[in-house]
Each structure stands twice: as structure tokens, then as C-alpha cells.
Design a protein around this motif. Structure first.
Motif, PDB file in Angstrom:
ATOM      1  N   ALA A  13      62.386  24.260  76.330  1.00  0.00           N
ATOM      2  CA  ALA A  13      61.911  24.056  74.960  1.00  0.00           C
ATOM      3  C   ALA A  13      61.605  25.379  74.263  1.00  0.00           C
ATOM      4  N   ILE A  14      61.057  26.337  74.980  1.00  0.00           N
ATOM      5  CA  ILE A  14      60.697  27.610  74.342  1.00  0.00           C
ATOM      6  C   ILE A  14      61.821  28.645  74.416  1.00  0.00           C
ATOM      7  N   ALA A  15      62.948  28.286  75.021  1.00  0.00           N
ATOM      8  CA  ALA A  15      64.051  29.238  75.174  1.00  0.00           C
ATOM      9  C   ALA A  15      64.705  29.599  73.842  1.00  0.00           C
ATOM     10  N   ASP A  16      64.643  28.726  72.883  1.00  0.00           N
ATOM     11  CA  ASP A  16      65.298  28.954  71.600  1.00  0.00           C
ATOM     12  C   ASP A  16      64.362  29.684  70.633  1.00  0.00           C
ATOM     13  N   PRO A  17      64.842  30.743  69.980  1.00  0.00           N
ATOM     14  CA  PRO A  17      63.994  31.496  69.044  1.00  0.00           C
ATOM     15  C   PRO A  17      63.447  30.652  67.889  1.00  0.00           C
ATOM     16  N   SER A  18      64.227  29.696  67.420  1.00  0.00           N
ATOM     17  CA  SER A  18      63.740  28.830  66.331  1.00  0.00           C
ATOM     18  C   SER A  18      62.577  27.966  66.791  1.00  0.00           C
ATOM     19  N   ARG A  19      62.647  27.494  68.033  1.00  0.00           N
ATOM     20  CA  ARG A  19      61.535  26.678  68.545  1.00  0.00           C
ATOM     21  C   ARG A  19      60.304  27.538  68.792  1.00  0.00           C
ATOM     22  N   ARG A  20      60.499  28.777  69.232  1.00  0.00           N
ATOM     23  CA  ARG A  20      59.342  29.671  69.386  1.00  0.00           C
ATOM     24  C   ARG A  20      58.709  29.953  68.028  1.00  0.00           C
ATOM     25  N   LYS A  21      59.524  30.095  67.000  1.00  0.00           N
ATOM     26  CA  LYS A  21      58.995  30.288  65.646  1.00  0.00           C
ATOM     27  C   LYS A  21      58.224  29.042  65.205  1.00  0.00           C
ATOM     28  N   LEU A  22      58.757  27.869  65.512  1.00  0.00           N
ATOM     29  CA  LEU A  22      58.045  26.623  65.188  1.00  0.00           C
ATOM     30  C   LEU A  22      56.678  26.583  65.864  1.00  0.00           C
ATOM     31  N   ILE A  23      56.631  26.974  67.115  1.00  0.00           N
ATOM     32  CA  ILE A  23      55.360  26.991  67.850  1.00  0.00           C
ATOM     33  C   ILE A  23      54.378  27.935  67.169  1.00  0.00           C
ATOM     34  N   ARG A  24      54.849  29.098  66.773  1.00  0.00           N
ATOM     35  CA  ARG A  24      53.967  30.070  66.106  1.00  0.00           C
ATOM     36  C   ARG A  24      53.459  29.515  64.776  1.00  0.00           C
ATOM     37  N   ILE A  25      54.344  28.908  64.002  1.00  0.00           N
ATOM     38  CA  ILE A  25      53.950  28.331  62.714  1.00  0.00           C
ATOM     39  C   ILE A  25      52.897  27.255  62.921  1.00  0.00           C
ATOM     40  N   LEU A  26      53.122  26.387  63.898  1.00  0.00           N
ATOM     41  CA  LEU A  26      52.170  25.306  64.151  1.00  0.00           C
ATOM     42  C   LEU A  26      50.873  25.823  64.757  1.00  0.00           C
TER      43      LEU A  26
END
Length: 106
Positions: A13-26
Motif C-alpha cells: 500500500a505504501i509502495a506507490d508515491p501517490s499513496r504515500r502522498k495521500l497518507i501525508r495529506i490525511l
């Protein structure tokens, strides 16, 4: 590992840069609706929703409906697994740095 199992894995789940960005935003907000999240990306609503689905399958994101709006929030608990995994390697590098320091001092 099947695709279903892989989708539920926090590391996948955290392997993708877009998902890591989503985590940071949230992480920086209590809760956000999809349209506010989508505005922070250069991708469409459908793509953001797909990334959020993968994060939800890994239990990193929770959502709730308020009328017609879906609001998302981070569930940081599963990130503990990542932290624990990284802690081992932090110890490894600290030990290696100490060995190098001793060699250089000799």
C-alpha cells in the motif's frame, strides 16, 4: 502472494508515491472529503479513489458517508508494522557507523 493478499499488505500500500502522498495529506487533516483530496493531485477523481481503496484494504484509511459525501481519515495503526521493520535496519546502520568510526579513529 495473490493480488488480494498483496492489496492488503501495508508495504504494498505504501509502495506507490501517490499513496504515500495521500497518507501525508490525511495525516495533516482530521478528515477530508474526496473532492478536497483530489484537488491536491494531478490525476482524476477515479484514480485518487483507486489509491484510497488500496489504502483502505490495508486498513490505513477509513471513510464515512455524510449525505452524498465520503470523507476519509488516516488510520496510522498499520504503519507500526513498517516502523518496526525499519527499526531493525536503523540498529544495523548505527552499529555499522560505530564500527566505521572505530576504524577511522585507529
Amino acid at each position: 502472494m495473490s493480488k488480494t493478499e498483496q492489496k492488503r499488505d501495508v508495504f504494498f500500500a505504501i509502495a506507490d508515491p501517490s499513496r504515500r502522498k495521500l497518507i501525508r495529506i490525511l495525516a495533516d487533516a482530521d478528515e477530508l472529503p474526496l473532492h478536497e483530496i483530489t484537488a491536491k493531485f494531478e490525476m482524476g477523481r477515479t484514480a485518487v479513489s483507486k489509491h484510497l481503496t488500496i489504502l483502505k484494504e490495508a486498513d490505513l484509511v477509513r471513510n464515512r458517508k455524510i449525505g452524498r459525501e465520503t470523507r476519509y481519515q488516516l488510520n496510522p495503526g498499520p504503519l507500526e508494522e513498517v516502523k518496526d521493520w525499519l527499526a531493525y535496519y536503523e540498529k544495523f546502520w548505527i552499529e555499522r557507523a560505530a564500527i566505521l568510526k572505530n576504524i577511522l579513529e585507529d
